[in-house]
Design a protein around this motif. Structure first.
Motif, mmCIF file in Angstrom:
data_model
loop_
_atom_site.group_PDB
_atom_site.id
_atom_site.type_symbol
_atom_site.label_atom_id
_atom_site.label_comp_id
_atom_site.label_asym_id
_atom_site.label_seq_id
_atom_site.Cartn_x
_atom_site.Cartn_y
_atom_site.Cartn_z
ATOM 1 N N ARG A 30 0.811 -1.224 0.000
ATOM 2 C CA ARG A 30 0.000 0.000 0.000
ATOM 3 C C ARG A 30 0.843 1.272 0.000
ATOM 4 N NH1 ARG A 30 -4.147 -1.408 4.955
ATOM 5 N NH2 ARG A 30 -4.816 -3.467 4.211
ATOM 6 N N TYR A 31 2.138 1.128 0.295
ATOM 7 C CA TYR A 31 2.959 2.304 0.535
ATOM 8 C C TYR A 31 4.073 2.457 -0.497
ATOM 9 C CZ TYR A 31 0.821 2.515 5.141
ATOM 10 O OH TYR A 31 -0.069 2.606 6.181
ATOM 11 N N ALA A 32 4.367 3.700 -0.799
ATOM 12 C CA ALA A 32 5.618 3.984 -1.507
ATOM 13 C C ALA A 32 6.781 3.687 -0.561
ATOM 14 C CB ALA A 32 5.658 5.441 -1.944
ATOM 15 N N MET A 33 7.899 3.340 -1.142
ATOM 16 C CA MET A 33 9.091 2.993 -0.368
ATOM 17 C C MET A 33 10.287 3.771 -0.900
ATOM 18 S SD MET A 33 8.071 0.640 1.790
ATOM 19 C CE MET A 33 9.644 -0.042 2.346
ATOM 20 N N GLY A 34 11.274 3.934 -0.076
ATOM 21 C CA GLY A 34 12.453 4.678 -0.513
ATOM 22 C C GLY A 34 13.739 4.129 0.058
ATOM 23 N N ALA A 49 13.180 6.273 -4.825
ATOM 24 C CA ALA A 49 11.875 5.947 -4.264
ATOM 25 C C ALA A 49 11.016 5.296 -5.340
ATOM 26 C CB ALA A 49 11.200 7.200 -3.712
ATOM 27 N N ILE A 50 10.010 4.578 -4.887
ATOM 28 C CA ILE A 50 9.121 3.872 -5.813
ATOM 29 C C ILE A 50 7.715 3.906 -5.257
ATOM 30 C CG2 ILE A 50 9.638 1.630 -4.727
ATOM 31 C CD1 ILE A 50 9.471 0.393 -7.561
ATOM 32 N N ARG A 51 6.758 4.205 -6.113
ATOM 33 C CA ARG A 51 5.356 4.208 -5.694
ATOM 34 C C ARG A 51 4.887 2.782 -5.398
ATOM 35 N NH1 ARG A 51 2.019 8.900 -6.596
ATOM 36 N NH2 ARG A 51 3.235 10.617 -7.475
ATOM 37 N N TRP A 52 3.702 2.678 -4.750
ATOM 38 C CA TRP A 52 3.221 1.376 -4.310
ATOM 39 C C TRP A 52 3.075 0.388 -5.465
ATOM 40 C CZ3 TRP A 52 -1.205 -0.817 -6.225
ATOM 41 C CH2 TRP A 52 -2.064 0.036 -6.934
ATOM 42 N N SER A 53 2.688 0.892 -6.637
ATOM 43 C CA SER A 53 2.456 0.006 -7.776
ATOM 44 C C SER A 53 3.752 -0.459 -8.430
ATOM 45 C CB SER A 53 1.612 0.720 -8.826
ATOM 46 O OG SER A 53 2.338 1.827 -9.346
ATOM 47 N N GLY A 54 4.823 0.278 -8.161
ATOM 48 C CA GLY A 54 6.080 -0.035 -8.823
ATOM 49 C C GLY A 54 6.227 0.614 -10.185
ATOM 50 N N LEU A 55 5.205 1.344 -10.613
ATOM 51 C CA LEU A 55 5.218 1.890 -11.976
ATOM 52 C C LEU A 55 5.927 3.232 -12.069
ATOM 53 C CD1 LEU A 55 1.576 1.018 -13.100
ATOM 54 C CD2 LEU A 55 3.707 -0.224 -13.576
ATOM 55 N N ARG A 98 7.214 5.272 3.096
ATOM 56 C CA ARG A 98 6.739 6.646 2.958
ATOM 57 C C ARG A 98 5.324 6.748 3.508
ATOM 58 N NH1 ARG A 98 4.026 9.679 -1.035
ATOM 59 N NH2 ARG A 98 4.647 11.867 -1.089
ATOM 60 N N VAL A 99 5.176 7.546 4.558
ATOM 61 C CA VAL A 99 3.868 7.663 5.222
ATOM 62 C C VAL A 99 3.308 9.075 5.182
ATOM 63 C CG1 VAL A 99 4.268 5.679 6.714
ATOM 64 C CG2 VAL A 99 4.963 7.961 7.481
ATOM 65 N N TYR A 100 4.085 10.051 4.736
ATOM 66 C CA TYR A 100 3.625 11.424 4.645
ATOM 67 C C TYR A 100 3.771 11.911 3.211
ATOM 68 C CZ TYR A 100 4.220 11.062 9.681
ATOM 69 O OH TYR A 100 4.138 10.643 10.981
ATOM 70 N N SER A 101 2.949 12.862 2.828
ATOM 71 C CA SER A 101 2.979 13.367 1.470
ATOM 72 C C SER A 101 4.154 14.319 1.270
ATOM 73 C CB SER A 101 1.667 14.074 1.136
ATOM 74 O OG SER A 101 1.472 15.169 2.005
ATOM 75 N N GLY A 102 4.501 14.503 0.006
ATOM 76 C CA GLY A 102 5.598 15.402 -0.307
ATOM 77 C C GLY A 102 6.209 15.050 -1.638
ATOM 78 N N SER A 103 7.483 15.346 -1.776
ATOM 79 C CA SER A 103 8.187 15.156 -3.037
ATOM 80 C C SER A 103 8.736 13.748 -3.241
ATOM 81 C CB SER A 103 9.363 16.138 -3.108
ATOM 82 O OG SER A 103 10.346 15.789 -2.137
ATOM 83 N N PHE A 104 8.633 12.899 -2.258
ATOM 84 C CA PHE A 104 9.222 11.550 -2.230
ATOM 85 C C PHE A 104 10.711 11.602 -1.891
ATOM 86 C CE2 PHE A 104 6.023 8.559 -3.786
ATOM 87 C CZ PHE A 104 5.085 9.422 -4.321
#
Length: 123
Positions: A30-34, A49-55, A98-104
Motif C-alpha cells: 500500500r505504501y511507496a518505499m524509498g 523511491a518507488i510508488r506502491w504500484s512499482g510503476l 513513505r507515510v507522509y505526502s511530499g516530493s518523495f
C-alpha cells in the motif's frame, strides 16, 4: 512494520551490489518505499523511491542511470540494484516506508526505517 535491509558489502569501483529490504508488514504493497543513505556527520540523503504500484520511480541525480529501484509486493521486498559504483557511494543505506505526502525525496516523509546496511566502495 519492521524493515530488514541486507546486501551491503565491500566492492571495488565500477562494481555492483543489490540491496534488499524485507518488510514484515502485510500493508507493504500500500505504501511507496524509498532508499536513503547516510555518512558520518551528514544528514540522511535521498537515493531512490518507488510508488506502491512499482510503476513510478524517482532517483537522486547522483545515482540516475546507475541505480535501479524495484519492488516485489507479493514477497514484501524492496530492492536497489547498484551498478557502476563509485567511492562517493560509500554510506550506510536505509530503506523506509513513505507515510507522509511530499516530493518523495525528503527523509521526514518516511517512517519505519530498517537498520541500515553498509556499502563500501574502494578506489
Amino acid at each position: 512494520v519492521q524493515l530488514q535491509a541486507s546486501g551491503g558489502g565491500l566492492v571495488q569501483t565500477g562494481g555492483s551490489l543489490r540491496l534488499s529490504c524485507a518488510s514484515s508488514g502485510r500493508a507493504f504493497s500500500r505504501y511507496a518505499m524509498g532508499w536513503f543513505r547516510q555518512t558520518p556527520g551528514k544528514e540522511r540523503e535521498f537515493v531512490a523511491a518507488i510508488r506502491w504500484s512499482g510503476l513510478t520511480t524517482y532517483y537522486a541525480d547522483a545515482v540516475k542511470g546507475r541505480f535501479t529501484i524495484s519492488r516485489d509486493n507479493a514477497g514484501n521486498t524492496l530492492f536497489l540494484q547498484m551498478n557502476s559504483l563509485k567511492p562517493e557511494d560509500t554510506a550506510v543505506y536505509y530503506c523506509g516506508t513513505r507515510v507522509y505526502s511530499g516530493s518523495f525525496k525528503k527523509a521526514d516523509e518516511y517512517d519505519y526505517w530498517g537498520q541500515g546496511t553498509q556499502v563500501t566502495v574502494s578506489s
